[in-house]
Design a protein around this motif. Sequence first.
Motif, PDB file in Angstrom:
ATOM      1  N   VAL A  23       0.906  -1.104   0.031  1.00 51.17           N
ATOM      2  CA  VAL A  23      -0.007  -0.021   0.008  1.00 51.17           C
ATOM      3  C   VAL A  23       1.115   1.208  -0.243  1.00 51.17           C
ATOM      4  N   TYR A  24       0.560   2.258  -0.953  1.00 47.95           N
ATOM      5  CA  TYR A  24       1.235   3.346  -0.751  1.00 47.95           C
ATOM      6  C   TYR A  24       1.187   4.135   0.406  1.00 47.95           C
ATOM      7  N   ASP A  27      -1.558   6.937   0.565  1.00 50.82           N
ATOM      8  CA  ASP A  27      -2.921   6.191   0.322  1.00 50.82           C
ATOM      9  C   ASP A  27      -3.552   6.960   1.501  1.00 50.82           C
ATOM     10  N   PRO A  28      -4.902   7.322   1.181  1.00 42.54           N
ATOM     11  CA  PRO A  28      -5.918   8.075   2.050  1.00 42.54           C
ATOM     12  C   PRO A  28      -5.872   7.177   3.550  1.00 42.54           C
ATOM     13  N   ALA A  29      -6.241   5.870   3.257  1.00 49.26           N
ATOM     14  CA  ALA A  29      -6.389   5.182   4.580  1.00 49.26           C
ATOM     15  C   ALA A  29      -5.254   5.188   5.346  1.00 49.26           C
TER      16      ALA A  29
END
Lengths: 65, 390
Positions: A23-24, A27-29
């Motif tokens: 996951v980057y 990433d918003p999360a």
Amino acid sequence: MDEEEVADLLATYHISLEQLPKVYHDDPAVRAIGGDVGNVIRITRDSRTAGRAEAYRLVMKRPKK
Amino acid sequence: MNNDMEQRIDTLVLPYRTREDLKAILHERDITDEEFDQILAMVFSEYEKSRIEPCEAVGVVAAQSIGEPGTQMTMRTFHYAGVAEINVTLGLPRLIEIMDARREPSTPTMAVYLLDEWTFNRDRAREVSWQIEAAPLHEFGDITIDMENMQVLVLLNKSVCDRRKITVDEIFETAPRKIREKRHFRDFDVEGDPKKATITFIPKNRESYQNLFQLAEHVRNVIVQGIDDIERVVVRKEGGEYILYTEGSNLKDVFEVEGVDTARTRSNNISEIADVLGIEAGRNAIIQEALSTLNEQGIGVDVRHIMLVADMMCMDGEVKQIGRHGIAGEKESVLSRAAFEVTVNHLLDAAIANEVDELNGVTENVIVGQPIQLGTGDVKLIAKPINLKI
């Protein structure tokens, strides 16, 4: 997840850290929970088959295009 | 069942739903410890049977399970999806769109759900829809071109402005700003009269009629209210509540509108969801969209196949397409990539880069004519000549 948990996770599946899904870092999360590059995050999903399922992702930097 | 048993169920290595079902079924019954152990043993053996075998070729099974029903799908379906005149791509074209991970679907739509205070009242739902739907200036009044004085006159209709909850001052501010954002090189002056509710646009270049008419065209179409990407909004009543269906999608801006329920609002633009809400939300959207596309055509495909595809697409933190620019193009093996698309390019690049193929996968071994490493091909027999007397 702390380092011990990560070590346990990798041992149960006989995998290396790089083999986890990614996951980057932007990433918003990930930004919402404050994860840093190199962290492993545990995701509790609502699964259609198992009701609830756990998944893991390794936070990594977004590659430059 | 007593508390002790319930606690034991909680510690079992079973999926969450299985444990909950088990608890619900056993809750009211009288069972002894022995019976309980028997039940658990049977549940475990059934669970083990339901699990996929190690080394099973899940990818091939998933590909077949989605591919075969796909051949039954109507090739071209461009019909209205029942949702009040809003056209949505369905069927095979839509499925291809999902798998290709397009930046923009051919028909982006949203289903905007509203919070309790707005969702049960038609008028209040309508108010939210005005905040969302892009409305050009000509809907708010008359626009005339004054050729004698080389200017564009806008006479705002106050009752329309009041009805759509926008003040004349707001239009004064947004209209010139939005025009300048689009075409800053042809400058103009603006004069507004709040009392008469008129705006006058005077082009700097006072010689050219063409310039004047172009300016008038911009004035007519400048979007003064709503969100630019959302061309149309339809309010529909479903199960007692009002839901807004839109043509065009812009999650980020819609979330900022007052009254929108951000938890339930949906879009069919998968890459937008992944950008705004994260990769996990993108994964869920792929599963949801693919499944609903298939089910809409009356095709039943098990979720697990689609989940596998969605997992593969979202593995690396961004939504990747299934194809030579995505999953198939990033395979380790040269021969496997060459077997997919643009064979010569891959072989040439591999030759230049001195790549080595380890022949670990299925495709490579089929090409060179070896048994594949799956099923019966995976078993290797080594004869040990012990006690072998003839």
